[in-house]
Enzyme design. Structure first.
Site, PDB file in Angstrom:
ATOM      1  N   HIS A 260      38.596  64.326  32.364  1.00  0.00           N
ATOM      2  CA  HIS A 260      37.914  65.376  31.616  1.00  0.00           C
ATOM      3  C   HIS A 260      38.273  66.781  32.101  1.00  0.00           C
ATOM      4  O   HIS A 260      37.975  67.761  31.432  1.00  0.00           O
ATOM      5  CB  HIS A 260      36.391  65.149  31.614  1.00  0.00           C
ATOM      6  CG  HIS A 260      35.687  65.475  32.890  1.00  0.00           C
ATOM      7  ND1 HIS A 260      35.418  64.540  33.860  1.00  0.00           N
ATOM      8  CD2 HIS A 260      35.164  66.637  33.353  1.00  0.00           C
ATOM      9  CE1 HIS A 260      34.764  65.098  34.856  1.00  0.00           C
ATOM     10  NE2 HIS A 260      34.599  66.379  34.580  1.00  0.00           N
TER      11      HIS A 260
ATOM     12  N   SER B 150      34.835  68.807  39.769  1.00  0.00           N
ATOM     13  CA  SER B 150      35.401  67.647  39.078  1.00  0.00           C
ATOM     14  C   SER B 150      36.811  67.354  39.552  1.00  0.00           C
ATOM     15  O   SER B 150      37.666  68.239  39.581  1.00  0.00           O
ATOM     16  CB  SER B 150      35.460  67.909  37.569  1.00  0.00           C
ATOM     17  OG  SER B 150      34.257  68.434  37.093  1.00  0.00           O
TER      18      SER B 150
ATOM     19  N   ASP C 166      37.987  57.851  33.570  1.00  0.00           N
ATOM     20  CA  ASP C 166      37.910  59.284  33.869  1.00  0.00           C
ATOM     21  C   ASP C 166      38.851  59.655  35.016  1.00  0.00           C
ATOM     22  O   ASP C 166      38.487  60.408  35.925  1.00  0.00           O
ATOM     23  CB  ASP C 166      36.483  59.722  34.192  1.00  0.00           C
ATOM     24  CG  ASP C 166      36.326  61.249  34.120  1.00  0.00           C
ATOM     25  OD1 ASP C 166      37.164  61.888  33.476  1.00  0.00           O
ATOM     26  OD2 ASP C 166      35.375  61.775  34.728  1.00  0.00           O
TER      27      ASP C 166
END
Length: 497
Positions: free
Chosen positions: A225, A340, A258
């Site tokens: 992402h 992230s 992910d």
């Protein structure tokens, strides 16, 4: 549409535990202080039942704003009902420490140095900000007076030849050295191998995330992402802790896991990959170090512990795309949007996970409504991420282990219920797939997988994806209330649907 190992409806991910109680503030002995109103407290809201509160992927942080002018304003609340006022208009930089308000009482009943009224009585105490300023000024005067008295006394002793005002500390170290195994030492060793990733789509939108050096060929491991917006015609840049910036490109992405792998287009010589640990051997209570760029603040280091293992997490980025599933490592190390894809290190400096998702107490927070840390972060175990990365580097595509059934993600049952409607029976359970060959049918409820209890569809998917295609696993299911245990050999699916 039904998919293998995936449901016919969006999942409701499991919730994380409630917030721990705040520690009681300490008291200290001091001069009598002016009466201060007792702070208002608020009861914590009841914690929702497990399975009713969603987690979310840590969004890539938006491009950092220009430094705000110092002025009045309030910073948004971070994970709690009450937060202190911010120093700047955007809550950054933090305010300078305030001078403690020492007691206004003192010798003779009044504040020493306070002005008197016409009748000789002390002036009435002011309220609000005026009173606070007065108290601070009195404290400063009192401290100055004591200091002057002590200085005069010491000077007198010095003049009499009976003492000296010179004081030297014994055994003062010449150099401050930090052990290689300390947090500072481990961070110093890891930071040169962590990059801040800037992703921009063709329309100019994008954000900031984190990644780390995976090998000497210039491959960078991060979250899907983080780079998804730039995967088709966008631009990617990776900036190292020394400020050097490199163009990068996507090698492969795995939306379900992910995980994504980038490659520097012109990698520098001497890249130092971060060592990979063994996430299967991690224990609750182990120390953790998270490195990333929260809200675009590159090279940020936070610490904590592993607060749980094998936490089933279904996370989404809020765009309506399919969710990602993981049997996550849970940590209380502070991670925020922009962390992230960054590494979660153990106490030896080895990577044990990729920071991917956070539990949020609600919307709001720094940077345009992005949620912030409340001490519940989730990382993809590095053992799983390594398998995915190797597949992406070799073929550019992810490979998923499957049992070839469609799971009802909204079913209220004690397990993962195989869908009974939404498609033909041979699509809900592939008769030639692993579960079909083992005798499972639509409506069966899977309660155990690999000897571990299954409480929902997302939990089952996250468990399956910790294995590899070809692995044989024990599975227990209920049909008509009767349990049956079978061995199934996992199949495979290439690519995301």
């Amino acid at each position: 549409m039904s998919t293998e190992n995936e449901g016919t409806a969006a999942p409701t991910p499991p919730a994380a535990p409630s917030v721990p109680p705040a520690p009681a503030s300490e008291t200290q002995d001091a001069a009598p202080a002016p009466a201060v109103p007792e702070p208002v407290t608020q009861q914590l809201p009841p914690t929702p039942a497990p399975g009713t509160e969603p987690t979310q992927q840590i969004p890539p942080a938006a491009a950092p704003p220009a430094a705000p002018a110092y002025g009045e304003g309030h910073a948004p609340a971070y994970g709690g009902p009450q937060a202190p006022a911010a120093h700047g208009a955007e809550g950054w930089p933090p305010p300078p420490p305030t001078v403690p308000a020492y007691g206004a009482g003192g010798h003779g009943g009044g504040a020493w140095g306070a002005p008197l009224t016409a009748d000789g009585a002390p002036a009435p105490k002011q309220k609000g900000k005026g009173g606070l300023v007065a108290a601070v000024l009195v404290a400063a005067l009192l401290a100055g007076g004591i200091g002057g008295g002590v200085g005069y006394w010491a000077a007198e002793r010095s003049n009499n030849g009976t003492g000296s005002t010179t004081i030297s500390a014994a055994n003062t170290p010449k150099d401050l050295k930090r052990e290689a195994g300390s947090i500072a030492g481990l961070a110093a060793g890891a930071l040169p191998s962590v990059v801040t990733i800037e992703a921009s789509a063709g329309d100019g939108e994008g954000g900031t995330g984190t990644g780390f050096v995976y090998d000497q060929q210039g491959h960078i491991l991060t979250n899907n992402h983080v780079v998804a917006s730039a995967a088709n015609g966008g631009k990617l840049f990776a900036t190292f802790s020394d400020g050097k910036r490199y163009d990068a490109e996507v090698v492969g992405r795995a939306q379900g896991y992910d995980v994504a792998v980038l490659k520097l287009k012109n990698p520098p010589a001497g890249l130092k990959p971060l060592p990979l640990g063994d996430s299967d051997k991690v224990a609750v209570g182990d120390s953790t170090i998270a490195i990333g760029a929260p809200f675009g603040l590159s090279n940020t280091v936070t610490t904590g512990i592993v607060s749980a293992k094998n936490r089933p997490v279904a996370s989404g980025d809020g765009t309506g795309s399919k969710n990602s599933y993981m049997s996550a490592l849970q940590t209380d190390a502070s991670i925020n949007p922009g962390n992230s894809g960054g590494p979660l290190l153990d106490g030896r400096g080895a990577v044990i996970g990729i920071n991917s998702a956070i539990q949020s107490a609600g919307n709001g927070g720094f940077g345009g409504g992005q949620a912030g840390s409340i001490g519940l972060g989730f990382a993809i175990p590095v053992n799983q991420a390594k398998n995915v990365a190797e597949s992406l580097i070799k073929t550019g595509k992810p490979v998923y282990p499957v049992i070839s059934v469609s799971v009802d993600l909204q079913a209220k049952s004690e397990g993962a219920k195989i869908s009974e409607q939404g498609a033909a029976a041979n699509e809900l359970v592939d008769p030639n797939g692993p579960a079909g060959k083992a005798g499972l049918k639509p409506g069966d409820v899977i309660t155990e997988f690999g000897g571990k209890p299954v409480d929902s569809g997302p939990t089952l998917i996250s468990m399956i994806w910790t294995y590899k295609p070809g692995d044989t696993v024990k599975l227990t299911y209920l049909r008509g209330g009767k349990p049956t245990t079978v061995d199934i050999t996992l199949g495979s699916r290439v690519g995301d649907k």
